[in-house]
Motif scaffolding. Structure first.
Motif, PDB file in Angstrom:
ATOM      1  N   ARG A  17      18.167  23.638 -33.679  1.00 42.34           N
ATOM      2  CA  ARG A  17      18.578  24.937 -34.240  1.00 42.34           C
ATOM      3  C   ARG A  17      18.529  26.038 -33.185  1.00 42.34           C
ATOM      4  N   LEU A  18      17.487  26.008 -32.357  1.00 41.86           N
ATOM      5  CA  LEU A  18      17.359  27.039 -31.328  1.00 41.86           C
ATOM      6  C   LEU A  18      18.478  26.910 -30.303  1.00 41.86           C
ATOM      7  N   LEU A  19      18.817  25.683 -29.912  1.00 39.99           N
ATOM      8  CA  LEU A  19      19.901  25.478 -28.946  1.00 39.99           C
ATOM      9  C   LEU A  19      21.226  25.973 -29.512  1.00 39.99           C
ATOM     10  N   GLU A  20      21.497  25.691 -30.769  1.00 45.94           N
ATOM     11  CA  GLU A  20      22.759  26.105 -31.383  1.00 45.94           C
ATOM     12  C   GLU A  20      22.896  27.617 -31.438  1.00 45.94           C
ATOM     13  N   ARG A  21      21.773  28.313 -31.609  1.00 43.66           N
ATOM     14  CA  ARG A  21      21.827  29.768 -31.717  1.00 43.66           C
ATOM     15  C   ARG A  21      21.704  30.454 -30.354  1.00 43.66           C
ATOM     16  N   ALA A  22      20.809  29.969 -29.511  1.00 50.12           N
ATOM     17  CA  ALA A  22      20.530  30.655 -28.250  1.00 50.12           C
ATOM     18  C   ALA A  22      21.519  30.286 -27.147  1.00 50.12           C
ATOM     19  N   GLY A  23      22.011  29.034 -27.154  1.00 50.45           N
ATOM     20  CA  GLY A  23      22.910  28.596 -26.090  1.00 50.45           C
ATOM     21  C   GLY A  23      24.124  29.484 -25.933  1.00 50.45           C
ATOM     22  N   PRO A  24      24.927  29.693 -26.996  1.00 52.76           N
ATOM     23  CA  PRO A  24      26.106  30.558 -26.860  1.00 52.76           C
ATOM     24  C   PRO A  24      25.778  31.987 -26.477  1.00 52.76           C
ATOM     25  N   LEU A  25      24.651  32.512 -26.983  1.00 56.87           N
ATOM     26  CA  LEU A  25      24.272  33.884 -26.637  1.00 56.87           C
ATOM     27  C   LEU A  25      23.948  34.014 -25.151  1.00 56.87           C
ATOM     28  N   LEU A  26      23.241  33.036 -24.607  1.00 57.06           N
ATOM     29  CA  LEU A  26      22.914  33.072 -23.179  1.00 57.06           C
ATOM     30  C   LEU A  26      24.171  32.922 -22.327  1.00 57.06           C
ATOM     31  N   ASP A  27      25.109  32.068 -22.770  1.00 59.76           N
ATOM     32  CA  ASP A  27      26.370  31.922 -22.032  1.00 59.76           C
ATOM     33  C   ASP A  27      27.127  33.240 -22.004  1.00 59.76           C
ATOM     34  N   GLN A  28      27.191  33.926 -23.159  1.00 59.87           N
ATOM     35  CA  GLN A  28      27.904  35.195 -23.216  1.00 59.87           C
ATOM     36  C   GLN A  28      27.242  36.242 -22.335  1.00 59.87           C
ATOM     37  N   LEU A  29      25.903  36.266 -22.368  1.00 62.41           N
ATOM     38  CA  LEU A  29      25.185  37.212 -21.527  1.00 62.41           C
ATOM     39  C   LEU A  29      25.450  36.940 -20.057  1.00 62.41           C
ATOM     40  N   GLY A  30      25.462  35.656 -19.692  1.00 57.54           N
ATOM     41  CA  GLY A  30      25.737  35.300 -18.300  1.00 57.54           C
ATOM     42  C   GLY A  30      27.110  35.759 -17.857  1.00 57.54           C
ATOM     43  N   GLU A  31      28.123  35.600 -18.727  1.00 58.32           N
ATOM     44  CA  GLU A  31      29.468  36.023 -18.369  1.00 58.32           C
ATOM     45  C   GLU A  31      29.559  37.541 -18.239  1.00 58.32           C
ATOM     46  N   VAL A  32      28.882  38.258 -19.131  1.00 57.73           N
ATOM     47  CA  VAL A  32      28.894  39.722 -19.044  1.00 57.73           C
ATOM     48  C   VAL A  32      28.276  40.178 -17.729  1.00 57.73           C
ATOM     49  N   LEU A  33      27.146  39.578 -17.367  1.00 54.76           N
ATOM     50  CA  LEU A  33      26.492  39.951 -16.112  1.00 54.76           C
ATOM     51  C   LEU A  33      27.349  39.560 -14.914  1.00 54.76           C
ATOM     52  N   ASP A  34      27.975  38.363 -14.997  1.00 51.00           N
ATOM     53  CA  ASP A  34      28.835  37.926 -13.894  1.00 51.00           C
ATOM     54  C   ASP A  34      29.987  38.895 -13.683  1.00 51.00           C
ATOM     55  N   GLN A  35      30.640  39.301 -14.770  1.00 53.00           N
ATOM     56  CA  GLN A  35      31.771  40.205 -14.657  1.00 53.00           C
ATOM     57  C   GLN A  35      31.343  41.561 -14.129  1.00 53.00           C
ATOM     58  N   SER A  36      30.150  41.998 -14.514  1.00 53.50           N
ATOM     59  CA  SER A  36      29.644  43.280 -14.032  1.00 53.50           C
ATOM     60  C   SER A  36      29.405  43.238 -12.538  1.00 53.50           C
ATOM     61  N   VAL A  37      28.845  42.116 -12.068  1.00 51.58           N
ATOM     62  CA  VAL A  37      28.599  41.964 -10.633  1.00 51.58           C
ATOM     63  C   VAL A  37      29.910  41.841  -9.883  1.00 51.58           C
ATOM     64  N   ASP A  38      30.871  41.080 -10.468  1.00 50.96           N
ATOM     65  CA  ASP A  38      32.145  40.860  -9.794  1.00 50.96           C
ATOM     66  C   ASP A  38      32.876  42.160  -9.503  1.00 50.96           C
ATOM     67  N   ARG A  39      32.755  43.152 -10.373  1.00 55.86           N
ATOM     68  CA  ARG A  39      33.471  44.400 -10.163  1.00 55.86           C
ATOM     69  C   ARG A  39      32.962  45.136  -8.936  1.00 55.86           C
ATOM     70  N   GLU A  40      31.724  44.862  -8.532  1.00 51.15           N
ATOM     71  CA  GLU A  40      31.131  45.602  -7.437  1.00 51.15           C
ATOM     72  C   GLU A  40      30.975  44.767  -6.174  1.00 51.15           C
ATOM     73  N   GLU A  41      30.888  43.436  -6.345  1.00 52.01           N
ATOM     74  CA  GLU A  41      30.537  42.603  -5.210  1.00 52.01           C
ATOM     75  C   GLU A  41      31.758  41.974  -4.564  1.00 52.01           C
ATOM     76  N   GLU A  42      31.916  42.174  -3.270  1.00 51.38           N
ATOM     77  CA  GLU A  42      32.968  41.508  -2.523  1.00 51.38           C
ATOM     78  C   GLU A  42      32.531  40.068  -2.274  1.00 51.38           C
ATOM     79  N   PRO A  43      33.357  39.061  -2.625  1.00 54.87           N
ATOM     80  CA  PRO A  43      32.952  37.666  -2.422  1.00 54.87           C
ATOM     81  C   PRO A  43      32.692  37.375  -0.962  1.00 54.87           C
ATOM     82  N   ALA A  44      31.650  36.593  -0.712  1.00 54.81           N
ATOM     83  CA  ALA A  44      31.261  36.275   0.657  1.00 54.81           C
ATOM     84  C   ALA A  44      30.581  34.917   0.679  1.00 54.81           C
TER      85      ALA A  44
END
Length: 300
Positions: free
Chosen positions: A67-94
């Motif tokens: 039950r915890l995996l079903e509820r927490a897994g998608p939320l953590l994935d979404q949070l990771g994508e939000v943080l990734d996109q936020s970093v991508d806007r500022e960080e030049e790939p290297a």
């Protein structure tokens, strides 16, 4: 235990639950297995329930863990994508971008796209390995892979890029001497004709007019090789019929004659970008994947 610690331990739990292995999760996260085990034990103590069933041979989820995996897994994935996109806007790939791709499509399609990306981002260094073998992305340290489908590994995320149209072809001499001038074959004739095969498939997959798919295994295989370019060279020498991407056959003009099969066509092959999970993609890998998907689909 503070909220930050609980969140971190929850992320470790999701990693173990998805792998059903402390060792594999620790390897992917780059931390000691003992640390993962200890932190999940702390999470279970905090929540007051057992999340994982541990034995000497395997790891399983309890009902509460499921039950915890079903509820927490998608939320953590979404949070990771939000943080990734936020970093991508500022960080030049290297950094070094390690990519693996099939020999032919990698050389003709993927490589030019990687090079144009590197030209636009001078802090990125590209290391491209062309191979038709399936490599372990985590073990070999690749950021991203391009593979011909179907992708059957459930641990990989696969994003379809484009279709690769293939055709049959043979040398003019082979058509004249062996096929008696015929450029359209029946399915039965195709099965018996001398063939040049490419690995790893070793079969021809044909699509019928009704949409069904069938496999043809030639009974007279003259040459087997894992590089389509070498297979085409064998076909040009008159050793047999070969299947190859149309974009490779067309430029050879009179050196190879396209062939058809009555009521059937070669099944197109799908090219995918694959990676273990969205959160494991570096900024440079995410950026190059977006670049390939944006600029690669319209190429011949």
């Amino acid at each position: 235990m503070n909220g930050m610690m609980v969140s971190e331990n929850l992320s470790l739990f999701v990693a173990v639950a998805r792998q059903l292995s402390f060792v594999e999760a620790a390897k992917r996260l780059g931390i000691p297995t003992s640390t993962v085990s200890r932190r999940i034990a702390l999470l279970e103590e905090t929540l007051g329930t057992r999340l994982l069933q541990r034995t000497s041979r395997r790891v399983g989820l309890t009902q509460e863990g499921t039950r915890l995996l079903e509820r927490a897994g998608p939320l953590l994935d979404q949070l990771g994508e939000v943080l990734d996109q936020s970093v991508d806007r500022e960080e030049e790939p290297a950094g070094r971008l390690r990519v693996t791709a099939p020999v032919t499509s990698g050389a003709q399609r993927i490589a030019p796209l990687l090079f144009s990306f590197a030209a636009r981002h001078p802090r990125v260094d590209v290391e491209l390995t062309l191979t038709n073998s399936v490599v372990d992305l985590v073990e070999e340290g690749f950021d991203l892979a391009f593979r011909v489908g179907p992708i059957r590994d459930a641990e990989l995320v696969a994003r379809r890029l484009w279709s690769i149209e293939s055709v049959f072809a043979a040398s003019p001499r082979f058509v004249q001497d062996t096929l008696k001038g015929q450029t359209q074959l029946t399915r039965e004739a195709l099965e018996k004709v001398p063939a040049v095969m490419t690995l790893p498939r070793g079969v021809w997959r044909l699509r019928r007019r009704d949409g069904g798919v069938e496999e043809v295994r030639p009974t007279d295989v003259r040459v087997t090789v894992n590089d389509p370019r070498v297979a085409m060279a064998a076909a040009q020498e008159g050793l047999g019929v070969v299947s190859a991407p149309r974009e490779m056959v067309d430029p050879h003009g009179k050196a190879l004659v396209p062939l058809t099969v009555k009521g059937r066509t070669l099944e197109p092959r799908e090219l995918f970008a694959v990676y273990p999970s969205r959160r494991q993609l570096s900024t440079r890998a995410r950026r190059v994947l977006d670049w390939v998907m944006k600029h690669g689909a319209g190429r011949p």
